[in-house]
Design a protein around this motif. Structure first.
Motif, PDB file in Angstrom:
ATOM      1  N   VAL A 227       0.878  -1.294  -0.082  1.00 41.27           N
ATOM      2  CA  VAL A 227       0.063  -0.209  -0.151  1.00 41.27           C
ATOM      3  C   VAL A 227       0.793   1.216   0.038  1.00 41.27           C
ATOM      4  O   VAL A 227       1.629   1.397   0.997  1.00 41.27           O
ATOM      5  N   GLU A 228       0.812   2.075  -0.931  1.00 40.28           N
ATOM      6  CA  GLU A 228       1.508   3.007  -1.076  1.00 40.28           C
ATOM      7  C   GLU A 228       1.574   4.101  -0.096  1.00 40.28           C
ATOM      8  O   GLU A 228       0.718   4.429   0.424  1.00 40.28           O
ATOM      9  N   SER A 229       2.702   4.470   0.495  1.00 40.07           N
ATOM     10  CA  SER A 229       2.831   5.689   1.460  1.00 40.07           C
ATOM     11  C   SER A 229       1.886   5.443   2.822  1.00 40.07           C
ATOM     12  O   SER A 229       1.621   6.071   3.520  1.00 40.07           O
ATOM     13  N   ALA A 279      12.055  -0.135  -1.010  1.00 40.17           N
ATOM     14  CA  ALA A 279      11.233  -0.794  -0.264  1.00 40.17           C
ATOM     15  C   ALA A 279      10.974  -2.216  -0.759  1.00 40.17           C
ATOM     16  O   ALA A 279      10.961  -3.066  -0.137  1.00 40.17           O
ATOM     17  N   HIS A 280      10.271  -2.165  -1.953  1.00 41.33           N
ATOM     18  CA  HIS A 280      10.033  -3.520  -2.519  1.00 41.33           C
ATOM     19  C   HIS A 280      11.042  -4.485  -2.783  1.00 41.33           C
ATOM     20  O   HIS A 280      10.885  -5.693  -2.277  1.00 41.33           O
ATOM     21  N   GLY A 320       2.355 -10.444 -11.289  1.00 37.30           N
ATOM     22  CA  GLY A 320       2.654  -9.134 -10.822  1.00 37.30           C
ATOM     23  C   GLY A 320       1.531  -8.297 -11.198  1.00 37.30           C
ATOM     24  O   GLY A 320       1.196  -8.448 -12.533  1.00 37.30           O
ATOM     25  N   ILE A 321       0.828  -7.745 -10.215  1.00 37.20           N
ATOM     26  CA  ILE A 321      -0.177  -6.706 -10.833  1.00 37.20           C
ATOM     27  C   ILE A 321       0.334  -5.388 -10.381  1.00 37.20           C
ATOM     28  O   ILE A 321       0.607  -4.851  -9.058  1.00 37.20           O
ATOM     29  N   MET A 322       0.965  -4.459 -11.228  1.00 38.42           N
ATOM     30  CA  MET A 322       1.678  -3.541 -11.371  1.00 38.42           C
ATOM     31  C   MET A 322       0.921  -2.170 -12.004  1.00 38.42           C
ATOM     32  O   MET A 322       1.714  -1.794 -13.248  1.00 38.42           O
ATOM     33  N   GLU A 383       2.247 -10.405  -6.442  1.00 43.13           N
ATOM     34  CA  GLU A 383       2.737  -9.279  -5.799  1.00 43.13           C
ATOM     35  C   GLU A 383       1.790  -8.239  -6.517  1.00 43.13           C
ATOM     36  O   GLU A 383       1.828  -7.855  -7.668  1.00 43.13           O
ATOM     37  N   VAL A 384       0.912  -7.615  -5.502  1.00 42.55           N
ATOM     38  CA  VAL A 384       0.094  -6.722  -5.859  1.00 42.55           C
ATOM     39  C   VAL A 384       0.638  -4.828  -5.374  1.00 42.55           C
ATOM     40  O   VAL A 384       0.879  -5.024  -4.135  1.00 42.55           O
ATOM     41  N   ILE A 385       0.864  -4.197  -6.258  1.00 43.76           N
ATOM     42  CA  ILE A 385       1.273  -2.802  -5.847  1.00 43.76           C
ATOM     43  C   ILE A 385       0.021  -1.892  -6.006  1.00 43.76           C
ATOM     44  O   ILE A 385      -0.615  -1.526  -7.040  1.00 43.76           O
TER      45      ILE A 385
END
Length: 559
Positions: A227-229, A279-280, A320-322, A383-385
Motif C-alpha cells: 500500500v503506497e505511503s 522498499a519492494h 505481478g499486478i503493477m 505481488e500487488v502494488i
C-alpha cells in the motif's frame, strides 16, 4: 549598489541552510566563519593568486549553494540530503515524474529553466566573490580590523553556544561543515559498492532445494500487497489515526466474521517519502536496498527473492499486478514473475487519478478477473502494488460495487467529483486530510476484496512501502510501516505464533518492529519444513465455494 548586492549574495550563499524549515529571518543574522577566513586569506595573497582563489572559491560556493537547494527538495520529500554519488540516477525518474505531471512539453520547459537558473547562480556567485575580493583589497585596513573584531565575537558566541530560534548556532560554520559532510558522503558512497557485494554474497537460502521451500504454504494463494505511503503516521498521528484506526478495526471485525484471522507489526523501511522500489526490493531480497546503485546491482544478480522462491518450487504460478508501471519493466524477470500485468494490461479504460494510472479497487478486480477467479487455476503467488495512496493524494477514487466497475469508465464522473491537487497543496492541513482519505480508500479496497473473494486458501500479506513526505509526517514517527498477515486456515498463523505480532489489522504502539530486510528470511523459515510443529501443509487444494464470474481472456504477456 552592485558591490552591496555582491556582498549580500555571498552572505546569503554562506548562511543559507539546506532545510526549508530553517529558512527564517534570524538565520541570516549569523556570523559565517567562512567569510572571516576567506577575508583573511585574501588579504595575505599576492594579486594573481588572489584572483585565482576568488574564482575558485566563488565556483565552490556556487556548487555548494546548488547542493543546498537539492538538499531542501530531498529533505522535504525523502527525509535525507542529496547523495553526490548515488542519487544522479534518480534524475531520470524525476524527468518521468514531470512528464506524467505536466506533460512532455512542460517537462522540457522545466528542465531548461532549472539548467538556466543553475548556470546563472554559479556565474553570479563567482562574480560576487571576485567583486568582494576587490573590495577587501581596496579597503584592506578596514577589512583587517573588521575581520579581527568579528573573529573575536565569533569565538565568544561559539564558546557561549548561542543559537537562533530554529536551533542553528549564531557562530556559523554550516557551509564548511556541509562541505566536510559531502567529503565523508562521497567516501561512503564509493565504499558502498564493495560493502554491498560482501553483504549480498551471503544467502542462507541460496542452496535450499525447491521441495524444502515454503512447504507450509503449499496449495495456498499467497498475495503480497504493498500500500503506497502507508506509514506509521497513518495509524498513530492524532490528526489522522482516529479515522484510519476505525477502518482497521472495522476491517478486523468484518474479516473475522468471514473466518479470517490476522496478525500485525511494523517493519522499518529503507526509504522515506518515495522511491517505493527500494522498499519492494528490500522486502523481497532480504538485503538493505537504500539507494539506486544497490537496486541496480541487486536486480542484475541471481539473488533468491521472496517472490522468486515461490516460482523456484514449481508449485505456484507467480504474477505481478503493477498498475504504476507504464512501460517495459525488465525487473519482473529478476523477481521470478511468470507474468506482469501493468497499467496497459489490466483492462482499465477510465481516467488517471493524478499520478495513479489505475484505482486500487479496479486493480484488485482485474487480478480476480485475470487470475484468481479462474476456475481450477494453479495456486497463485501474486505481488500487488496499490497506488491510489500515491502523492499528491488528489483526486481520490471512492469505493463502488464490485459489479459496477466494468471497464473503468464509471470513474470519469468520480474523478470530476474529486479535488484539484494544486488547491489541496496550498494548505498542509488539507494535504494531511487527503493523504488520510487515500489510505482509507486503499485499505477498504483490500479488506473488501478479501471479504468478497477470499477463501480457505487465501493468505494475504500487506504492508506499507514507506512513510509519506514530511508535509504529512512533520518528520515524526521515523520510517516504520505497518505489516499484516491474514488467513482463514489457522495453521498459517500458527506458524508465526512465536513472532509476537499483535492480533488484528492494527499493530499497537508496542508491537514488534523489524528491519524490512529481515522479513524474507523469517518468512521462509517460518513456512519451511521446520517452521512449526506439524507440517501445516494443505495436502490437496480444496474446491472453491461457488462459481467465479467469468472474465475476458488473459491479455498477452508484457515485455
Amino acid at each position: 549598489m552592485t558591490t552591496a548586492l555582491a556582498v549580500l549574495l555571498v552572505l546569503l550563499a554562506l548562511l543559507l541552510p539546506n532545510k526549508l524549515p530553517y529558512i527564517t529571518p534570524g538565520v541570516f543574522t549569523r556570523i559565517p566563519v567562512e567569510a572571516l577566513f576567506g577575508t583573511a586569506l585574501l588579504l595575505v595573497l599576492p594579486p594573481r593568486a588572489r584572483r585565482v582563489v576568488a574564482v575558485l572559491a566563488g565556483a565552490g560556493l556556487g556548487v555548494v549553494t546548488v547542493l543546498k537547494f537539492l538538499d531542501m527538495g530531498f529533505f522535504s520529500v525523502l527525509g535525507r540530503p542529496f547523495d553526490l554519488v548515488l542519487d544522479w540516477a534518480l534524475l531520470d525518474d524525476a524527468e518521468s515524474f514531470l512528464e506524467d505531471a505536466i506533460g512532455p512539453a512542460g517537462a522540457i520547459g522545466a528542465e531548461i529553466g532549472v539548467v538556466v537558473l543553475v548556470l546563472a547562480l554559479l556565474v553570479l556567485v563567482v562574480l560576487a566573490v571576485v567583486r568582494v575580493s576587490d573590495l577587501v583589497v581596496r579597503h584592506s585596513a578596514v577589512a583587517a580590523g573588521g575581520t579581527l573584531v568579528l573573529g573575536t565575537v565569533w569565538m565568544a558566541l561559539a564558546a557561549l553556544g548561542l543559537h537562533t530560534a530554529v536551533g542553528l548556532p549564531i557562530a556559523s560554520g554550516s557551509t564548511a561543515g556541509q562541505v566536510q559532510d559531502r567529503v565523508h558522503q562521497v567516501r561512503a558512497g564509493l565504499r558502498d559498492t564493495q560493502e554491498f557485494a560482501e553483504e549480498s554474497s551471503a544467502d542462507a537460502f541460496r542452496d535450499t532445494p525447491p521441495d524444502r521451500l515454503l512447504t507450509g504454504l503449499r496449495g495456498k494463494d499467497v498475495i503480497f500487497a504493498f500500500v503506497e505511503s502507508y506509514g506509521r503516521s497513518a495509524i498513530e498521528d492524532p490528526e489522522m489515526a482516529p479515522e484510519v484506526d476505525a477502518v482497521l478495526a472495522d476491517g478486523t471485525r468484518r474479516l473475522r466474521s468471514a473466518g479470517f484471522s490476522s496478525r500485525s507489526a511494523f517493519l522499518t523501511s529503507p526509504t522515506y517519502g518515495g522511491h517505493s522500489w527500494l522498499a519492494h526490493s528490500t522486502f523481497n531480497s532480504g538485503l538493505w536496498i537504500s539507494n539506486q546503485q544497490r537496486y541496480r546491482t541487486l536486480t542484475s544478480s541471481d539473488r533468491l527473492t521472496l517472490t522468486s522462491a515461490f516460482r523456484h518450487t514449481g508449485a505456484w504460478r507467480t504474477v505481478g499486478i503493477m498498475p504504476g508501471v507504464t512501460q517495459s519493466w525488465p525487473e519482473g524477470k529478476f523477481y521470478g514473475l511468470d507474468n506482469v500485468y501493468d497499467s496497459r494490461q489490466l483492462g482499465y479504460e477510465g481516467p488517471k487519478f493524478s499520478w495513479t494510472p489505475v484505482p486500487d479497487q479496479f486493480s484488485l478486480a482485474a487480478f480476480e478477473r485475470l487470475e484468481h477467479g479462474k476456475p481450477g487455476h494453479r495456486p497463485l503467488m501474486a505481488e500487488v502494488i496499490l497506488t491510489s495512496s500515491h502523492n499528491p493524494w488528489a483526486p481520490i477514487p471512492r469505493m463502488i460495487g464490485w459489479d459496477e466497475l466494468g471497464d473503468g469508465s464509471v470513474y470519469d464522473s468520480i474523478k470530476e467529483e474529486g479535488k484539484d491537487p494544486t488547491e489541496v497543496w496550498k494548505d498542509d492541513a488539507q494535504v494531511r486530510t487527503e493523504y488520510r482519505r487515500s489510505i482509507e480508500y486503499s485499505l477498504n479496497s483490500l479488506i473488501s476484496y478479501v471479504e468478497k473473494y477470499g477463501d480457505e486458501n487465501t493468505v494475504l500479506v500487506f504492508l506499507g512501502d514507506h512513510q509519506p513526505v514530511t508535509t504529512v509526517t512533520g518528520g515524526r514517527l521515523g520510517r516504520d510501516v505497518p505489516v499484516s498477515i491474514l488467513a482463514r486456515d489457522p495453521a498459517v498463523l500458527d506458524r508465526i505464533a512465536g513472532w509476537g505480532w499483535h492480533d488484528g489489522l492494527e499493530p499497537g504502539p508496542d508491537a514488534p518492529v523489524w528491519r524490512m530486510d529481515t522479513f524474507r528470511d523469517r518468512f521462509l523459515t517460518a513456512y519451511g519444513p521446520g517452521g512449526a510443529t506439524g507440517s501445516g501443509v494443505t495436502p490437496a487444494r480444496a474446491s472453491r465455494p461457488g462459481p467465479r464470474p467469468a472474465g475476458p481472456a488473459v491479455p498477452p504477456h508484457g515485455p
